[in-house]
Design a protein around this motif. Structure first.
Motif, PDB file in Angstrom:
ATOM      1  N   HIS A  73       0.839  -1.211   0.000  1.00 24.88           N
ATOM      2  CA  HIS A  73       0.000   0.000   0.000  1.00 24.88           C
ATOM      3  C   HIS A  73       0.867   1.252   0.000  1.00 24.88           C
ATOM      4  O   HIS A  73       0.616   2.204  -0.734  1.00 24.88           O
ATOM      5  N   TRP A  74       1.932   1.217   0.842  1.00 28.67           N
ATOM      6  CA  TRP A  74       2.835   2.370   0.908  1.00 28.67           C
ATOM      7  C   TRP A  74       3.522   2.604  -0.431  1.00 28.67           C
ATOM      8  O   TRP A  74       3.661   3.738  -0.886  1.00 28.67           O
ATOM      9  N   GLN A  75       3.945   1.533  -1.094  1.00 28.63           N
ATOM     10  CA  GLN A  75       4.613   1.662  -2.389  1.00 28.63           C
ATOM     11  C   GLN A  75       3.676   2.230  -3.433  1.00 28.63           C
ATOM     12  O   GLN A  75       4.066   3.058  -4.256  1.00 28.63           O
ATOM     13  N   LEU A  76       2.409   1.795  -3.401  1.00 30.72           N
ATOM     14  CA  LEU A  76       1.427   2.330  -4.354  1.00 30.72           C
ATOM     15  C   LEU A  76       1.210   3.815  -4.123  1.00 30.72           C
ATOM     16  O   LEU A  76       1.065   4.598  -5.062  1.00 30.72           O
ATOM     17  N   GLN A  77       1.167   4.206  -2.819  1.00 30.55           N
ATOM     18  CA  GLN A  77       0.988   5.611  -2.505  1.00 30.55           C
ATOM     19  C   GLN A  77       2.175   6.444  -2.978  1.00 30.55           C
ATOM     20  O   GLN A  77       2.039   7.583  -3.359  1.00 30.55           O
ATOM     21  N   ALA A  78       3.378   5.817  -2.920  1.00 24.21           N
ATOM     22  CA  ALA A  78       4.588   6.554  -3.277  1.00 24.21           C
ATOM     23  C   ALA A  78       4.742   6.721  -4.776  1.00 24.21           C
ATOM     24  O   ALA A  78       5.475   7.574  -5.230  1.00 24.21           O
ATOM     25  N   GLN A  79       4.047   5.901  -5.541  1.00 19.54           N
ATOM     26  CA  GLN A  79       4.156   6.012  -6.980  1.00 19.54           C
ATOM     27  C   GLN A  79       3.369   7.219  -7.485  1.00 19.54           C
ATOM     28  O   GLN A  79       2.384   7.639  -6.894  1.00 19.54           O
ATOM     29  N   GLY A  80       3.805   7.755  -8.622  1.00 26.74           N
ATOM     30  CA  GLY A  80       3.083   8.865  -9.229  1.00 26.74           C
ATOM     31  C   GLY A  80       3.170  10.133  -8.396  1.00 26.74           C
ATOM     32  O   GLY A  80       4.090  10.317  -7.597  1.00 26.74           O
ATOM     33  N   TYR A  81       2.196  11.013  -8.597  1.00 28.39           N
ATOM     34  CA  TYR A  81       2.169  12.253  -7.814  1.00 28.39           C
ATOM     35  C   TYR A  81       0.729  12.639  -7.511  1.00 28.39           C
ATOM     36  O   TYR A  81      -0.218  12.258  -8.224  1.00 28.39           O
ATOM     37  N   GLU A  82       0.553  13.358  -6.433  1.00 31.67           N
ATOM     38  CA  GLU A  82      -0.747  13.929  -6.072  1.00 31.67           C
ATOM     39  C   GLU A  82      -0.493  15.241  -5.349  1.00 31.67           C
ATOM     40  O   GLU A  82       0.032  15.268  -4.244  1.00 31.67           O
ATOM     41  N   LEU A  83      -0.861  16.335  -5.997  1.00 35.72           N
ATOM     42  CA  LEU A  83      -0.665  17.678  -5.461  1.00 35.72           C
ATOM     43  C   LEU A  83      -2.020  18.314  -5.225  1.00 35.72           C
ATOM     44  O   LEU A  83      -2.819  18.471  -6.157  1.00 35.72           O
ATOM     45  N   THR A  84      -2.301  18.669  -3.989  1.00 38.24           N
ATOM     46  CA  THR A  84      -3.589  19.268  -3.630  1.00 38.24           C
ATOM     47  C   THR A  84      -3.385  20.742  -3.308  1.00 38.24           C
ATOM     48  O   THR A  84      -2.597  21.091  -2.420  1.00 38.24           O
ATOM     49  N   PHE A  85      -4.073  21.580  -4.032  1.00 38.56           N
ATOM     50  CA  PHE A  85      -3.970  23.031  -3.849  1.00 38.56           C
ATOM     51  C   PHE A  85      -5.251  23.566  -3.202  1.00 38.56           C
ATOM     52  O   PHE A  85      -6.352  23.290  -3.680  1.00 38.56           O
ATOM     53  N   GLN A  86      -5.096  24.327  -2.135  1.00 36.15           N
ATOM     54  CA  GLN A  86      -6.220  25.051  -1.516  1.00 36.15           C
ATOM     55  C   GLN A  86      -5.985  26.532  -1.747  1.00 36.15           C
ATOM     56  O   GLN A  86      -5.028  27.116  -1.234  1.00 36.15           O
ATOM     57  N   LEU A  87      -6.838  27.148  -2.592  1.00 41.19           N
ATOM     58  CA  LEU A  87      -6.660  28.561  -2.969  1.00 41.19           C
ATOM     59  C   LEU A  87      -7.738  29.399  -2.297  1.00 41.19           C
ATOM     60  O   LEU A  87      -8.939  29.233  -2.565  1.00 41.19           O
ATOM     61  N   LYS A  88      -7.328  30.302  -1.425  1.00 41.27           N
ATOM     62  CA  LYS A  88      -8.282  31.053  -0.611  1.00 41.27           C
ATOM     63  C   LYS A  88      -9.113  32.047  -1.401  1.00 41.27           C
ATOM     64  O   LYS A  88     -10.253  32.327  -1.062  1.00 41.27           O
ATOM     65  N   GLN A  89      -8.553  32.609  -2.471  1.00 42.32           N
ATOM     66  CA  GLN A  89      -9.265  33.673  -3.188  1.00 42.32           C
ATOM     67  C   GLN A  89      -9.980  33.179  -4.444  1.00 42.32           C
ATOM     68  O   GLN A  89     -10.452  33.994  -5.240  1.00 42.32           O
ATOM     69  N   TYR A  90     -10.064  31.878  -4.673  1.00 38.95           N
ATOM     70  CA  TYR A  90     -10.670  31.367  -5.913  1.00 38.95           C
ATOM     71  C   TYR A  90     -11.759  30.344  -5.620  1.00 38.95           C
ATOM     72  O   TYR A  90     -11.637  29.526  -4.697  1.00 38.95           O
ATOM     73  N   THR A  91     -12.805  30.406  -6.429  1.00 38.35           N
ATOM     74  CA  THR A  91     -13.875  29.403  -6.362  1.00 38.35           C
ATOM     75  C   THR A  91     -14.132  28.819  -7.749  1.00 38.35           C
ATOM     76  O   THR A  91     -15.207  28.292  -8.024  1.00 38.35           O
ATOM     77  N   GLY A  92     -13.169  28.935  -8.623  1.00 35.53           N
ATOM     78  CA  GLY A  92     -13.279  28.408  -9.981  1.00 35.53           C
ATOM     79  C   GLY A  92     -12.052  28.798 -10.787  1.00 35.53           C
ATOM     80  O   GLY A  92     -11.146  29.471 -10.297  1.00 35.53           O
ATOM     81  N   GLY A  93     -12.023  28.353 -12.050  1.00 37.79           N
ATOM     82  CA  GLY A  93     -10.897  28.653 -12.917  1.00 37.79           C
ATOM     83  C   GLY A  93      -9.950  27.478 -13.012  1.00 37.79           C
ATOM     84  O   GLY A  93     -10.115  26.452 -12.339  1.00 37.79           O
TER      85      GLY A  93
END
Length: 468
Positions: free
Chosen positions: A14-34
């Motif tokens: 499970h850990w190896q699967l999680q380590a593969q690839g990438y996952e970047l989560t962005f929380q933008l305070k001033q945007y609700t779209g775009g």
């Protein structure tokens, strides 16, 4: 015990699967779209890597099963007018970023990304400690007085020491980080005082010999920054002699140092190939041919598809027969009366060979200028002038010759299509001009009238010829 082992294996998988690839989560305070976009450096250019829509809660997620290559990445905000930079290591590609556009440097927070925590601390240091003094230095330099220049120079030295101290601290504390690799690559060789007995070139020779010492050419992450291209450009324009043999030797030595990393090898070979194929300096096509023969024909350009590879090899083969210093390929063709014309039986201290087309707009300007220069001075220097028709009808060709009184030329063409002149002389546009010596060795090519004049003047001076 068996159940425990199975559980441990499952956790590990499970850990190896999680380590593969990438996952970047962005929380933008001033945007609700775009749309949020992610790009990376490749030398001085940018290339798109991914994008994601921002939802109503201001969240955008970029992920893929395949990891991104490490380097400096640019996060472009909606509208693509504002952005911030971040680092991606080859392994650390699962983290989140809280973005506050009211202050991208001080209020952007990276969670579970040590690499970017270090990077943000550096950006904050630049904003707080470097930006204001740098502005003062520029203002002093703009005044252009001796006193202000001296003050600016002193401030620059102090600022440089302060900046280097910060970078040295990062290098010492985080030796494996991408930022450390970047800082090391940016560091200039420190030239010692000239030892007794050394001449005035010591500083240059030492600097050149140690130029690549602190650059980790096995770190492919540096390819996706602008540093390697800057280093390459400076080295080959300022430190290496503008001579194909010198460049070929230095290129091979440098490429040999990149073989431990496929991305670095690919970038350096590509940069050198492109740079010397498109060089504005005469004779640099010899470097392009050398690189293609050594790294492309041998099959080492693994990143190219067969069609692309064949095009590059074909281009090099079209250049190879007509490199400066080689004997000009034979031309056995016909004149306007269909009588045989041979390049090697044409006598002259110099031979100027012009491939031209009577319907070509540029030729209509350049050919009369060549004729004027020939009548004004080249004829008296023993120049033989051969004009070779590439396109247009025989009638258009003869009409142009008559209209512009091109009487001193030997006019040639290949009505039977037997000479293979396009490949042998790399004629893909017109006019193409070659300057040959008495034995038909190629001295220069693709020069204009003024450049030809200057070149022959230098040749005459070098050989000791005195003009009357």
């Amino acid at each position: 015990m068996r159940k425990l082992m199975i559980l441990l294996v499952c956790i590990l998988c499970h850990w190896q699967l999680q380590a593969q690839g990438y996952e970047l989560t962005f929380q933008l305070k001033q945007y609700t779209g775009g749309q949020l976009a992610l790009a990376h450096y490749m030398g001085k250019s940018f290339y798109m890597a991914d994008s994601a829509q921002i939802n109503a809660q201001g969240i955008a997620v970029m992920k893929n099963k395949e990891p991104l290559q490490g380097g400096i990445y640019i996060v472009l905000l909606p509208g693509r007018q504002r952005y911030f930079e971040m680092l991606l290591d080859n392994k650390d590609q699962h983290f989140s970023i809280s973005v506050d556009t009211s202050d991208l440097i001080n209020k952007t927070v990276f969670k579970t990304s040590k690499e970017n925590e270090i990077f943000q601390s550096y950006n904050r240091f630049l904003q707080k400690e470097v930006a204001a003094p740098d502005k003062q230095i520029n203002a002093l330099l703009a005044k252009k007085t001796a006193a202000d220049s001296a003050t600016a120079k002193s401030m620059q030295a102090d600022l440089g020491k302060k900046l280097q101290q910060f970078r040295n601290g990062v290098v010492a504390k985080y030796p494996q980080s991408l930022l450390t690799s970047i800082f090391r690559a940016m560091k200039e060789p420190e030239v010692p005082a000239t030892p007794p007995g050394e001449d005035s070139t010591f500083g240059y020779r030492y600097y050149k010999a140690h130029y690549w010492d602190s650059v980790n050419l096995s770190d492919g992450r540096l390819v996706r920054t602008d540093i390697i291209e800057k280093k390459l450009n400076r080295y080959f324009t300022q430190l290496v002699a503008l001579d194909p043999d010198s460049i070929n030797m230095e290129a091979d030595k440098l490429i040999a140092k990149t073989r431990a990393d496929k991305e670095m090898f690919k970038f350096v070979v590509w940069w050198l190939t492109y740079t010397y194929e498109t060089s504005k300096y005469m004779g640099m096509d010899a470097v392009f041919v050398h690189l293609v023969e050594k790294y492309y024909v041998s099959g080492e350009a693994y990143w190219l598809k067969d069609e692309q590879l064949n095009k590059i090899i074909s281009r090099a083969y079209s250049m190879a027969p007509n490199l400066i210093g080689q004997q000009a390929p034979p031309l056995e063709v016909k004149d306007t009366s269909l009588k045989p014309v041979s390049l090697y039986t044409t006598k002259g201290k110099y031979t100027i060979l012009v491939f031209w087309d009577p319907t070509c707009g540029h030729c209509k300007i350049e050919v009369p200028k060549i004729d004027s220069a020939y009548n004004a001075s080249w004829k008296s220097k023993g120049v033989a002038l051969i004009g070779f028709k590439t396109e247009g009808t025989k009638g258009e060709w003869q009409d142009f010759i008559k209209e512009h009184h091109l009487n001193g030329w030997t006019h040639a063409w290949d009505p039977d299509g037997q000479s293979n002149y396009r490949r042998l002389y790399d004629v893909y546009s017109t006019p193409v001009v070659y300057l040959l010596d008495e034995k038909k060795k190629i001295l220069a090519k693709r020069l204009g009238v003024e450049q030809l004049n200057d070149f022959m003047e230098k040749m005459d001076t070098k050989s000791g010829t005195v003009r009357k």
